[in-house]
Design a protein around this motif. Structure first.
Motif, mmCIF file in Angstrom:
data_model
loop_
_atom_site.group_PDB
_atom_site.id
_atom_site.type_symbol
_atom_site.label_atom_id
_atom_site.label_comp_id
_atom_site.label_asym_id
_atom_site.label_seq_id
_atom_site.Cartn_x
_atom_site.Cartn_y
_atom_site.Cartn_z
ATOM 1 N N GLY A 34 0.792 -1.218 0.000
ATOM 2 C CA GLY A 34 0.000 0.000 0.000
ATOM 3 C C GLY A 34 0.824 1.266 0.000
ATOM 4 O O GLY A 34 0.307 2.343 -0.270
ATOM 5 N N TRP A 35 2.121 1.168 0.312
ATOM 6 C CA TRP A 35 2.967 2.360 0.332
ATOM 7 C C TRP A 35 3.963 2.384 -0.823
ATOM 8 O O TRP A 35 4.734 3.310 -0.950
ATOM 9 C CB TRP A 35 3.727 2.431 1.659
ATOM 10 N N ASP A 83 -3.704 6.806 -6.829
ATOM 11 C CA ASP A 83 -3.923 5.421 -6.430
ATOM 12 C C ASP A 83 -5.112 4.842 -7.185
ATOM 13 O O ASP A 83 -6.158 5.489 -7.305
ATOM 14 C CB ASP A 83 -4.206 5.312 -4.924
ATOM 15 N N GLU A 84 -4.960 3.612 -7.678
ATOM 16 C CA GLU A 84 -6.049 2.932 -8.374
ATOM 17 C C GLU A 84 -6.936 2.264 -7.327
ATOM 18 O O GLU A 84 -6.646 1.192 -6.828
ATOM 19 C CB GLU A 84 -5.481 1.898 -9.351
ATOM 20 N N ASN A 101 -8.583 -1.232 -4.378
ATOM 21 C CA ASN A 101 -7.310 -0.793 -3.802
ATOM 22 C C ASN A 101 -6.150 -1.653 -4.279
ATOM 23 O O ASN A 101 -5.588 -2.468 -3.546
ATOM 24 C CB ASN A 101 -7.403 -0.801 -2.275
ATOM 25 N N LYS A 103 -2.991 -1.379 -4.963
ATOM 26 C CA LYS A 103 -1.670 -1.464 -4.338
ATOM 27 C C LYS A 103 -1.672 -2.402 -3.135
ATOM 28 O O LYS A 103 -0.673 -3.030 -2.823
ATOM 29 C CB LYS A 103 -1.201 -0.077 -3.902
ATOM 30 N N GLN A 104 -2.809 -2.510 -2.481
ATOM 31 C CA GLN A 104 -2.863 -3.305 -1.253
ATOM 32 C C GLN A 104 -3.047 -4.792 -1.502
ATOM 33 O O GLN A 104 -2.841 -5.591 -0.583
ATOM 34 C CB GLN A 104 -4.003 -2.790 -0.365
ATOM 35 N N ASN A 145 -8.907 1.675 2.213
ATOM 36 C CA ASN A 145 -7.609 2.112 1.728
ATOM 37 C C ASN A 145 -6.673 2.442 2.882
ATOM 38 O O ASN A 145 -7.105 2.931 3.929
ATOM 39 C CB ASN A 145 -7.787 3.337 0.822
ATOM 40 N N SER A 147 -4.424 4.694 2.918
ATOM 41 C CA SER A 147 -4.125 6.121 2.962
ATOM 42 C C SER A 147 -5.232 6.867 3.708
ATOM 43 O O SER A 147 -6.403 6.830 3.320
ATOM 44 C CB SER A 147 -3.995 6.680 1.544
#
Length: 207
Positions: A34-35, A83-84, A101, A103-104, A145, A147
Motif C-alpha cells: 500500500g505504500w 492510487d487505483e 485498492n 496497491k494493497q 484504503n 491512505s
C-alpha cells in the motif's frame, strides 16, 4: 590510493524499489504494498484507446480497451490521488472481475482478495455491474484504503453520478468499437429455434 575522479552515479529510485521487493518476504510485501508505487494501467502493453474524465480535483476515471491472457473487453480504473482504488475488467464469460485498492492486494494470489469475479457472464451485464459497484460501493472501497487522505474523502451524489454516467457511456462505446461481430454461419449467429405455436395462439407478427 587515489580516488577516481569520476563521481559515482546515484542509484535510481526504481532500482532501489526493485531491490527492496526482491529482499522482502512475500507476506511482508503484501503489507508494504500500500505504500509502494504501482505502475499505471495506461502503460500496460495490453491497454489501448484510453478515455479519461476528471470527476473532481485529484480524482479521475480512465476507460480503455484491454487485451490480456487471450481475452479482450472494456476496462476502467478509478484513480484517486494517483492510487487505483477501483478497477473493472469486463472480459466476458468466466473472466469479468473487479479489484479494490490495487496497491494493497499486490502479491495476493488470483482468485482470492486480488480479484472479485462478476456473477454476470456477458460483457454488457458486467458493464452494468461496474456501474452499480461504483455508485453503491465506492464509499466502502475508500474505507479500506491504507491512505488516511483517501479514507477521509467524501463524494457528492452529483460526482458519483458523473462517474457512473461516464463509465457506462465510455465502456459501451469501447465495446461497440472493438468487439468482434458474430461470424455469419457460426452457431452464435444462427437463430434460436422457437417452439411451434399452440392451437388458438395468434402470433404478434401476424396482427
Amino acid at each position: 590510493m587515489a580516488r577516481s575522479s569520476q563521481a559515482r552515479r546515484p542509484i535510481g529510485r526504481k532500482a532501489v524499489l526493485r531491490m527492496l521487493r526482491a529482499a522482502t518476504p512475500a507476506p511482508l510485501r503484501v503489507l508494504l504494498a500500500g505504500w509502494l508505487p504501482l505502475p499505471s494501467r495506461r502503460a500496460s502493453p495490453g491497454t489501448s484507446d484510453v478515455e479519461s474524465a476528471v470527476i473532481r480535483p485529484g480524482v479521475s476515471l480512465d476507460v480503455y480497451w484491454l487485451s490480456t491472457q487471450g481475452r479482450q473487453g472494456p476496462a476502467a480504473s478509478l484513480l484517486i490521488f494517483g492510487d487505483e482504488v477501483m478497477r473493472f475488467d469486463c472480459l466476458g464469460p468466466g473472466a469479468g472481475h473487479m479489484h479494490l485498492n490495487l496497491k494493497q492486494v499486490r502479491g495476493v494470489p488470483h482468485g482470492t482478495a486480488a480479484r472479485l469475479y462478476f456473477r454476470e457472464q456477458d460483457v454488457i451485464g458486467q458493464i452494468e455491474r461496474a456501474c452499480f459497484e461504483t455508485e453503491h460501493n465506492l464509499p466502502y472501497a475508500l474505507t479500506l484504503n491504507v491512505s488516511a487522505r483517501i479514507r477521509r474523502l467524501r463524494f457528492t451524489s452529483a460526482e458519483i453520478q458523473r462517474a457512473v454516467t461516464f463509465l457506462r457511456q465510455a465502456m459501451l462505446a469501447q465495446q461497440a468499437r472493438h468487439a468482434l461481430p458474430a461470424v455469419v454461419g457460426s452457431a452464435s449467429a444462427q437463430p434460436v429455434p422457437q417452439p411451434p405455436p399452440k392451437p388458438g395462439d395468434v402470433s404478434k407478427g401476424s396482427r
